[in-house]
Scaffold this motif. Structure first.
Motif, PDB file in Angstrom:
ATOM      1  N   VAL A 193      -5.737  -0.827  14.000  1.00  0.00           N
ATOM      2  CA  VAL A 193      -5.181  -0.660  12.656  1.00  0.00           C
ATOM      3  C   VAL A 193      -5.987  -1.485  11.658  1.00  0.00           C
ATOM      4  CG1 VAL A 193      -3.176  -1.017  11.187  1.00  0.00           C
ATOM      5  CG2 VAL A 193      -2.882  -0.048  13.463  1.00  0.00           C
ATOM      6  N   ALA A 194      -6.390  -2.704  12.041  1.00  0.00           N
ATOM      7  CA  ALA A 194      -7.247  -3.503  11.168  1.00  0.00           C
ATOM      8  C   ALA A 194      -8.586  -2.807  10.926  1.00  0.00           C
ATOM      9  CB  ALA A 194      -7.471  -4.883  11.783  1.00  0.00           C
ATOM     10  N   LEU A 195      -9.137  -2.180  11.965  1.00  0.00           N
ATOM     11  CA  LEU A 195     -10.380  -1.432  11.807  1.00  0.00           C
ATOM     12  C   LEU A 195     -10.195  -0.280  10.820  1.00  0.00           C
ATOM     13  CD1 LEU A 195     -13.320  -0.876  12.851  1.00  0.00           C
ATOM     14  CD2 LEU A 195     -12.277   0.621  14.564  1.00  0.00           C
ATOM     15  N   PHE A 196      -9.088   0.436  10.931  1.00  0.00           N
ATOM     16  CA  PHE A 196      -8.835   1.553  10.025  1.00  0.00           C
ATOM     17  C   PHE A 196      -8.627   1.070   8.589  1.00  0.00           C
ATOM     18  CE2 PHE A 196      -6.789   3.938  13.841  1.00  0.00           C
ATOM     19  CZ  PHE A 196      -8.055   4.192  14.345  1.00  0.00           C
ATOM     20  N   GLN A 197      -7.971  -0.078   8.420  1.00  0.00           N
ATOM     21  CA  GLN A 197      -7.777  -0.613   7.069  1.00  0.00           C
ATOM     22  C   GLN A 197      -9.118  -0.801   6.362  1.00  0.00           C
ATOM     23  OE1 GLN A 197      -5.177  -1.038   5.266  1.00  0.00           O
ATOM     24  NE2 GLN A 197      -3.389  -1.652   6.442  1.00  0.00           N
ATOM     25  N   ARG A 198     -10.151  -1.148   7.117  1.00  0.00           N
ATOM     26  CA  ARG A 198     -11.457  -1.407   6.515  1.00  0.00           C
ATOM     27  C   ARG A 198     -12.318  -0.150   6.412  1.00  0.00           C
ATOM     28  NH1 ARG A 198     -10.035  -6.331   8.815  1.00  0.00           N
ATOM     29  NH2 ARG A 198     -10.464  -8.088   7.423  1.00  0.00           N
ATOM     30  N   LEU A 199     -12.145   0.797   7.305  1.00  0.00           N
ATOM     31  CA  LEU A 199     -12.993   1.991   7.304  1.00  0.00           C
ATOM     32  C   LEU A 199     -12.494   3.078   6.360  1.00  0.00           C
ATOM     33  CD1 LEU A 199     -13.916   2.485  11.087  1.00  0.00           C
ATOM     34  CD2 LEU A 199     -15.333   1.524   9.279  1.00  0.00           C
ATOM     35  N   VAL A 200     -11.190   3.142   6.151  1.00  0.00           N
ATOM     36  CA  VAL A 200     -10.622   4.222   5.341  1.00  0.00           C
ATOM     37  C   VAL A 200     -10.629   3.822   3.873  1.00  0.00           C
ATOM     38  CG1 VAL A 200      -8.577   5.632   4.921  1.00  0.00           C
ATOM     39  CG2 VAL A 200      -9.169   4.964   7.255  1.00  0.00           C
ATOM     40  N   PRO A 201     -11.187   4.651   2.978  1.00  0.00           N
ATOM     41  CA  PRO A 201     -11.176   4.343   1.542  1.00  0.00           C
ATOM     42  C   PRO A 201      -9.751   4.165   1.026  1.00  0.00           C
ATOM     43  CG  PRO A 201     -12.664   6.167   2.012  1.00  0.00           C
ATOM     44  CD  PRO A 201     -11.906   5.896   3.279  1.00  0.00           C
ATOM     45  N   ALA A 202      -9.598   3.280   0.036  1.00  0.00           N
ATOM     46  CA  ALA A 202      -8.266   2.957  -0.477  1.00  0.00           C
ATOM     47  C   ALA A 202      -7.527   4.192  -0.973  1.00  0.00           C
ATOM     48  CB  ALA A 202      -8.380   1.929  -1.607  1.00  0.00           C
ATOM     49  N   ALA A 203      -8.231   5.107  -1.641  1.00  0.00           N
ATOM     50  CA  ALA A 203      -7.580   6.295  -2.181  1.00  0.00           C
ATOM     51  C   ALA A 203      -7.046   7.210  -1.088  1.00  0.00           C
ATOM     52  CB  ALA A 203      -8.552   7.068  -3.072  1.00  0.00           C
ATOM     53  N   ASP A 204      -7.618   7.127   0.105  1.00  0.00           N
ATOM     54  CA  ASP A 204      -7.219   8.005   1.204  1.00  0.00           C
ATOM     55  C   ASP A 204      -6.171   7.386   2.122  1.00  0.00           C
ATOM     56  OD1 ASP A 204      -8.930  10.016   0.407  1.00  0.00           O
ATOM     57  OD2 ASP A 204     -10.589   9.313   1.646  1.00  0.00           O
ATOM     58  N   LYS A 205      -5.851   6.114   1.913  1.00  0.00           N
ATOM     59  CA  LYS A 205      -4.961   5.438   2.858  1.00  0.00           C
ATOM     60  C   LYS A 205      -3.567   6.045   2.955  1.00  0.00           C
ATOM     61  CE  LYS A 205      -7.276   0.977   3.140  1.00  0.00           C
ATOM     62  NZ  LYS A 205      -7.229  -0.464   2.849  1.00  0.00           N
TER      63      LYS A 205
END
Length: 430
Positions: A340-352
């Protein structure tokens, strides 16, 4: 003096030095503890009291119903989380769940509770939770600083294990002593308490999304588009979706194993659920300290889970399976924090908002199938055989995860325009 005070504050746990996050986190603990307590309690009620034949199917169907909203409502959840103030979504979801649980308690106290009412109640609670969980995950950057995201993720993931502990220690025991009515009263109190807590928390985003946010919400990409531009993340989700087909079956296997192999009651269900929850809790708080690349670490952890889930299939015993569930829970907790921490950094904020809704839906898509499949198998095979099937099923997912190659740290993921998403191709756009 000021520097020393700041350093001392930074050493405090995040939930103590960040009042807003601590308040919302406690609200999440209450909601997930309530839904887990309800699931464990009603599942045990079905096996021990309400159903005489086909207990595995009844329990499996119940667990399947409890996960359908997260899968079916993913697009609606994504739009809701993107367009409305997150505090309002969280508060409304918790309040609605509390109202549903209170209504079930009143029904159970005044008359006999039909099976259909129990299934309808879990559908209502799961619908509320389907909005609550991805909204909270999306809200983390609104509550903490960037350097605290991983710590916040650890606390958030620990909620799952705290909920497991609450459900384990209270769900089956309350049913043994106070029936489903008492169980529903406890759930209603937890949900309504969470709604009050969240109403008092301060989010960095404004309560109203405003014109800019509304316009951005209208321009949100489809879930297909989000996954298409994140091929590495998409492949990870595929691996864990396959693994979840076997790991989530543990919630069906535990009461069946207790009744048919150990020949014990609700106290043993509580022990086994608590063992799984304790392990997950420890894994959630220690996950950030486990070294290695996420995919390699995740593959080893899935392999370890396969081993410990196989042991109760070979050696029956209350403390054997309890110890194995502690280890399995620790693996789950570490995996959750790291990825989940990895996804927080890889996924653009607008797409979260869209991504975390689809993540919950994709990972949960196998849960109804797993519940029904292992429920049906539980009426034909021994619970020990089910443990061995779980273990064997995890090995291919572990191998697939180990073979993934991560993108360069400083390079964005290339868009996979020529490669349709396997997740979308299998079932249409979600």
């Amino acid at each position: 003096m000021t520097t020393a005070t700041t350093d001392e504050a930074r050493r405090l746990p995040l939930v103590l030095r960040n009042r807003a996050f601590g308040t919302v986190w406690l609200g999440q603990v209450l909601t997930q503890a309530a839904v887990r307590m309800f699931q464990v309690g009603v599942s045990w009620w079905l096996i021990a009291y309400a159903v005489s034949g086909g207990r595995g199917l009844a329990s499996g169907l119940f667990m399947a119903v409890s996960t359908l909203p997260a899968v079916a409502l993913a697009p609606v959840v994504a739009r809701t989380v993107a367009r409305f103030a997150h505090r309002s979504v969280l508060r409304t979801a918790a309040g609605a769940a509390g109202t549903a649980a209170a209504a079930l308690a009143a029904w159970a106290y005044t008359s006999g509770l039909p099976l259909a009412a129990a299934y309808a109640a879990t559908l209502a609670l799961a619908t509320c939770q389907a909005f609550f969980d991805p909204c909270l995950t999306t809200s983390v950057p609104e509550l903490v600083d960037d350097e605290d995201i991983e710590a916040a993720t650890g606390f958030e993931m620990s909620t799952q294990s705290l909920a497991g502990l609450g459900g384990a220690l209270l769900g089956a025991l309350i049913v043994d002593r106070a029936g489903v009515a008492g169980l529903a009263v406890g759930c209603a109190a937890a949900y309504l308490g969470a709604a009050v807590l969240i109403a008092t928390a301060r989010f960095r985003a404004a309560d109203a999304p405003g014109e800019d946010a509304a316009q951005a919400a209208g321009e949100q990409r489809t879930l297909r588009g989000i996954l298409a531009d994140l091929p590495f993340v998409r492949r990870i989700l595929i691996c864990f979706t396959a693994a979840n087909l076997f790991t989530t079956a543990v919630f069906v296997v535990i009461p069946l194993y207790t009744a048919s192999v150990l020949h014990d009651g609700g106290g043993t269900v509580a022990l086994l659920e608590a063992s799984l929850g304790t392990g997950t809790l420890i894994g959630s708080f220690t996950g950030a300290r486990v070294p290695g690349r996420p995919t390699v670490t995740g593959a080893w952890l899935l392999g370890a889970m396969a081993v410990v889930l196989a042991v109760p299939g070979l050696f029956a015993g209350r403390f054997v399976i309890a110890g194995c569930l502690v280890v399995a829970g620790w693996c789950v907790g570490v995996i959750g924090v790291r990825f989940v921490a990895l996804f927080q950094r890889l996924v653009p904020a607008a797409d979260k908002p869209g991504f975390f809704a689809v993540m919950q839906a994709v990972l949960g898509a196998t849960f109804p199938l797993a519940s029904l499949l292992f429920g049906l198998l539980g009426d034909q095979l021994s619970a020990q055989t089910l443990c061995l099937i779980q273990a064997a099923g995890l090995l291919p997912a572990a191998c697939a995860l180990a073979l993934l190659r991560e993108p360069a740290p400083d390079a964005p993921e290339p868009a996979a325009e020529a490669e349709p998403s396997p997740l979308v191709a299998a079932g249409g756009e979600r």
